[in-house]
Scaffold this active site. Structure first.
Site, short mmCIF file in Angstrom:
data_model
loop_
_atom_site.label_atom_id
_atom_site.label_comp_id
_atom_site.label_asym_id
_atom_site.label_seq_id
_atom_site.Cartn_x
_atom_site.Cartn_y
_atom_site.Cartn_z
N ALA A 1 0.85 -1.18 0.00
CA ALA A 1 0.00 0.00 0.00
C ALA A 1 0.89 1.24 0.00
O ALA A 1 2.09 1.14 0.26
CB ALA A 1 -0.90 -0.01 1.23
N GLN B 1 1.60 3.65 1.93
CA GLN B 1 2.47 3.90 3.09
C GLN B 1 3.15 2.62 3.59
O GLN B 1 3.48 2.51 4.77
CB GLN B 1 1.67 4.57 4.21
CG GLN B 1 1.42 6.06 3.99
CD GLN B 1 2.72 6.86 3.88
OE1 GLN B 1 3.73 6.54 4.48
NE2 GLN B 1 2.69 7.91 3.06
N SER B 2 3.40 1.69 2.71
CA SER B 2 3.99 0.40 3.09
C SER B 2 5.35 0.56 3.79
O SER B 2 6.29 1.14 3.22
CB SER B 2 4.16 -0.45 1.83
OG SER B 2 5.01 -1.55 2.09
N ASN B 3 5.45 0.02 4.99
CA ASN B 3 6.74 -0.01 5.70
C ASN B 3 7.67 -1.01 5.04
O ASN B 3 8.89 -0.82 5.01
CB ASN B 3 6.52 -0.42 7.16
CG ASN B 3 5.68 0.58 7.91
OD1 ASN B 3 5.99 1.76 7.94
ND2 ASN B 3 4.59 0.11 8.51
N CYS C 1 7.86 -1.72 1.84
CA CYS C 1 8.45 -1.15 0.62
C CYS C 1 9.59 -0.20 0.99
O CYS C 1 10.65 -0.22 0.37
CB CYS C 1 7.39 -0.45 -0.22
SG CYS C 1 6.29 -1.66 -1.03
#
Ligand SMILES: *Cc1c(COP(=O)(O)O)cnc(C)c1O
Length: 334
Positions: free
Chosen positions: A66, A68-70, A72
């Protein structure tokens, strides 16, 4: 299985002076201290995924999540450190403009990743297969990491984490009978559950779902456990009794917070000095705290909560909504 050393380990465990009337000792393991750019639970998984990437001689890493993926952001940081090219496919139904990005998305770009915005998971899958084809045609070797690195390779990071916890138990002279954590794609839970059975530790592991139902997560986690068993050529077998997911605290849904969750996070921060994130650890700790307060977990005496990170998920919107709970602490200029 081989792994790289990317995280600052072991992460500390600290006692929290909360719930004195419940007859429970509550502890917190700071996996959010595993690093800064590379922070949170995803680094432990990436230590295994990226070791495989290097073994296969790949030069590009492609993953998705998503907006705000941590996961990624941690992948972008690890790739920058290791000299790998990183492509991130981020889904959002409300795409920001470049001059309005925040949190993890800003770090993704700062860390040199190529970012592709898509509207949903189907579009992400399509985008990834197109990019993979293009890279292969140009003579590159892309390595694909699934959402959250939650597969049979990445989840090994949390087998290793449970080994670390067992070491810390010995040093501290404690035996944690319950370990609680947030569940978003299941790999963290799967790794802990695998090692718990493999080493016959007999701990209870309670996952708080932040998006999907207990039914979906039980199925997904059992699928990862089965893949891990195959990869290890092990004779272990897992059933529904090995997976304990509570889905009562999803609230408004993935990355959406209720006022009561935000108020709780602010209260815990002021009381303990620990800042939880609104998307994962805040929801999970709210769930654990509520269940303990209601006496639903009275069988357990030493409870360990794993703070899995995610501070960059404090977006402008979440900060704005949480700030109303600290209004009385704010003294404006005359
Ligand atoms: C991804 C994530 C989780 C959930 O871990 P999974 O292995 O995806 O279930 C929990 N907390 C934070 C901060 C995360 O980024």
């Amino acid at each position: 299985m081989r792994h790289l050393n990317l995280a600052n380990l072991p992460t500390p465990i600290r006692k929290l002076d909360l719930l004195p009337d419940q007859g429970v000792n509550l502890w917190i393991k700071r996996d959010d201290y595993s690093g800064v750019e590379l922070s949170g639970n995803k680094i432990r998984k990436l230590e295994f995924s990226l070791a495989e990437c290097q073994e296969q001689g790949c030069d590009y890493v492609i993953t998705r999540g998503a907006i705000q993926s941590n996961h990624c952001r941690a992948t972008a940081a690890a790739c920058a450190q290791l000299g790998l090219k990183c492509i991130l496919v981020l889904n959002t139904d409300n795409p920001p403009s470049l001059d309005n990005i925040e949190g993890n998305t800003f770090f993704d770009l700062a860390l040199g990743a190529e970012v592709y915005l898509v509207k949903d998971k189907e579009a992400a899958t399509k985008q990834i297969s197109e990019l993979t084809e293009q890279l292969k045609a140009a003579g590159h070797k892309p390595y694909l990491i699934p959402v959250g690195a939650s597969n049979a390779v990445g989840s090994n990071g949390y087998r290793r984490c449970l080994d670390e916890i067992v070491e810390q138990e010995k040093e501290m002279g404690v035996d944690f009978d319950l370990i609680a954590l947030a569940v978003g794609s299941g790999g963290t839970y799967a790794g802990l559950a695998y090692e718990n059975v493999y080493r016959k530790l007999g701990k209870k592991i309670l996952g708080f779902a932040v998006c999907d139902s207990t039914e979906i997560f039980t199925r997904d986690i059992l699928a990862i456990l089965e893949d891990m068993t195959k990869l290890e050529q092990s004779k272990l077998s897992f059933g529904e009794g090995d997976v304990w997911i509570n889905d009562d605290y999803i609230g408004l849904g993935y990355a959406l917070s209720r006022d009561e969750e935000l108020a709780f996070i602010m209260e815990i921060a002021a009381k303990t000095g620990v800042i939880l994130d609104p998307c994962y650890s805040g929801k999970a700790f709210y769930g654990l705290h509520t269940e303990l307060t209601q006496g639903n977990l009275s069988d357990y005496k030493n409870v360990l909560f794993i703070h899995t990170g995610g501070l960059a998920g404090w977006t402008a919107e979440a900060r704005k909504r949480a700030s109303k709970f600290v209004e009385n602490q704010w003294h404006d200029q005359d």
